[in-house]
Scaffold this motif. Sequence first.
Motif, mmCIF file in Angstrom:
data_model
loop_
_atom_site.group_PDB
_atom_site.id
_atom_site.type_symbol
_atom_site.label_atom_id
_atom_site.label_comp_id
_atom_site.label_asym_id
_atom_site.label_seq_id
_atom_site.Cartn_x
_atom_site.Cartn_y
_atom_site.Cartn_z
ATOM 1 N N ASN A 661 40.033 28.749 29.588
ATOM 2 C CA ASN A 661 41.063 29.739 29.220
ATOM 3 C C ASN A 661 40.424 31.115 29.054
ATOM 4 O O ASN A 661 39.201 31.255 28.965
ATOM 5 C CB ASN A 661 41.820 29.323 27.950
ATOM 6 C CG ASN A 661 40.884 29.084 26.771
ATOM 7 O OD1 ASN A 661 40.141 29.993 26.366
ATOM 8 N ND2 ASN A 661 40.923 27.876 26.209
ATOM 9 N N ASP A 662 41.278 32.137 29.017
ATOM 10 C CA ASP A 662 40.814 33.521 28.949
ATOM 11 C C ASP A 662 40.109 33.827 27.633
ATOM 12 O O ASP A 662 39.182 34.650 27.604
ATOM 13 C CB ASP A 662 42.001 34.478 29.125
ATOM 14 C CG ASP A 662 42.501 34.478 30.560
ATOM 15 O OD1 ASP A 662 41.652 34.378 31.472
ATOM 16 O OD2 ASP A 662 43.719 34.545 30.771
ATOM 17 N N THR A 666 36.580 35.609 27.475
ATOM 18 C CA THR A 666 36.393 36.876 26.771
ATOM 19 C C THR A 666 35.239 36.779 25.775
ATOM 20 O O THR A 666 34.399 37.682 25.683
ATOM 21 C CB THR A 666 37.687 37.270 26.033
ATOM 22 O OG1 THR A 666 38.743 37.392 26.989
ATOM 23 C CG2 THR A 666 37.509 38.564 25.270
ATOM 24 N N ARG A 700 37.932 38.073 39.875
ATOM 25 C CA ARG A 700 38.697 38.123 38.627
ATOM 26 C C ARG A 700 38.420 39.462 37.982
ATOM 27 O O ARG A 700 37.274 39.840 37.786
ATOM 28 C CB ARG A 700 38.262 36.993 37.673
ATOM 29 C CG ARG A 700 38.793 35.618 38.132
ATOM 30 C CD ARG A 700 38.585 34.595 37.021
ATOM 31 N NE ARG A 700 39.290 34.970 35.810
ATOM 32 C CZ ARG A 700 40.572 34.676 35.587
ATOM 33 N NH1 ARG A 700 41.269 34.006 36.496
ATOM 34 N NH2 ARG A 700 41.143 35.041 34.473
#
Length: 703
Positions: A661-662, A666, A700
């Motif tokens: 997941n982001d 991050t 991305r």
Amino acid sequence: MQLSGQDTSRLGGMLLLTASLPLLLWQAVPANQVAISAPAFLAVHSVMEIFAIIVAALVFFTGHGARDTVCSIRSIVLGYAFLAVALFDILHFLSYMGMPDLVSPNSPHKAILFWLCGRFAAGAGLLAYILIPEVPATRDSVRRAALLGVLLGVGAIATIFLVTPQSLPAMYVAGLGLTPLKVALEWGVFGLYLGIAGLLFLRREQVSHCDVGSLMQALLLMAAGELFFIVYVEVSSTANLLGHLYKVFAYYYLYLAIYADAVSRPFRQMRHMLTHDDLTGLPNRMSFSDRLNLAVRRARTDAPCAVLLLDLDHFQNVNDTLGHEHGDLLLVAVAERIRTKLPQAAFLARFSGDEFVILLENTTVDQAREVGQNLLQALLLEFDLGNDHLGISASLGIVSYPADGESASMLMRYADLALHHAKSAGRNCLTVFSRDLSEGIQRRVLLEARLKQALERKELALHYQPKLEILTGRVVGWEALLRWHSPELGGVSPEEFIPVAEQSGLILPIGDWVLREACRQLRAWQDQGLVAGTMAVNLSTRQFRQKDLAEEISAALRDTGLAPEDLELELTESSIMDNLASAATVLAELEQLGIRIAVDDFGTGYSSLSYLKTFSIHCLKIDRSFIRDIPGDENDTAIVRTIIALAGSLGLTVVAEGVENDAQLTYLRVNHCDQAQGYLFSRPLPPGECTRLMREGLRRAAA
């Protein structure tokens, strides 16, 4: 109750001995001795003497005809003595009234002379047989000299008796019967046989390689028979006939004791060799199989039987480090300790190698488990093998009939499954068979069998998962991941078949194929002008232990035309730390080739980090278990930050696995993780989809 053949013979001998006393008392009265016609007596006498001569000859051939390596001096002495007995009995037989005259006129006196010589020769031979120790005879010259001496001695006596029998004191006078000298000599023979029987009883433990019971009965029957030769008045009478009859029975038991035992001994020894283990003396697999089949037929629901299959843990290490001689000593000691810890009724056998099997009849599973636990505890105590003290553990599988199987073969198969599970569970433990266990292990066996054919049938394939540089989002490499689709089993998960391949050794040929196929694919992409980056290939512990690993990898690179710096080998921490000396050698050889080394699943293995500075490591891959809960889990975030900082300080590339997941991405970007791999970017793809992905130039955007 049904008696065996040996028991029947001994019972018959006892009845004959018991009957001898009333028969002797009956015949001791001359009026009770019934006269028999001379022709009828001669015919019966001839048959009985021929039988005695044959038995004496068989005893001779037992001692003289056997090979030197298995024949003892006492057997040879007995054989030569009974050669003399056979010759004297032949002369006695031919000297009887009614037979053609032999050199001089036949007479009871001449026949008795040969008779007495035969009896004393038999007594002398049996006395020597009992007194002489069991010493092998190896000198043929001595045997030939002894044989010649016997023949010359018998010949000299026979010459005197045949040519001038009248020159010797009379043994029988017609109308009067036996002379006092003949009676005294018969009493001497009786005393000789009785004394030999007493000596045999005292030395019964030292007299080997014969049936002592039958020999004892032969001596007693011979002694009983001599008493009839003391009381008869007429030669052709029932008293003389009974004496010869007892001699025949005595020679029958002598045949059983000496000749029959000597002939059957090699077959008994052969059967013992076929049914017993030479090293431990325990029954072997064949013997246990027969016993188990019998137990299965006797077992009932309320009287079950149990089988315990025991295998020593890491026994091969003993042979490898101390040698097979110590290994054999340990097996003998283990067998003896197991024997002492088992119930008296238990049947113990050596199944094969370092496997032992135990049959417990009328035993429940709980009782068998208790016996098994006691065995495991007993084996943990050190074994004293001379100057060495060895400790070894064992694993044990238990199965019960009729609950677990319908036949002996099925029981053994299930016992082996239970044993295998005990070893897989960490060893030094026992496993009781269950149906669930059977299904799981049978699945593993099926996987192993089909996996052996998977390479040949081209059922294996490689999928490739991209690794992306976190800052730029570009593909910087691929990890080759093995996939198996079986026409029979369908798609099989790597988590299921890779451990099977590891344990069975199939990982070596499969791993070699994976390495070559991954190198070939990367080179094919390069030839298409694609910027594919590096190719990561996982190496199992077994592959890493190969002494010629560097040569195999070099050959794969050479055959596919791939540059060494484009190949990255992923190793687990346990593979490296398992044998540091060997790892140092292999990693040095790989470094010389110019191949990159990555530590896979970093953080889940050994806590020692010394290998990071000792060996040439290029990359650390953070295990997905630490990535899964970031940034929410404080412990995981702390671990991930520490690994990234550690890798940065050592100049190593750090890759995060399992990014999905982001939020995870991050966090990794903020903490300066170099690369990421996971379903957020792409699942593992077949080669065609990988090509399309690279052509599209996956990007991305950075947040």
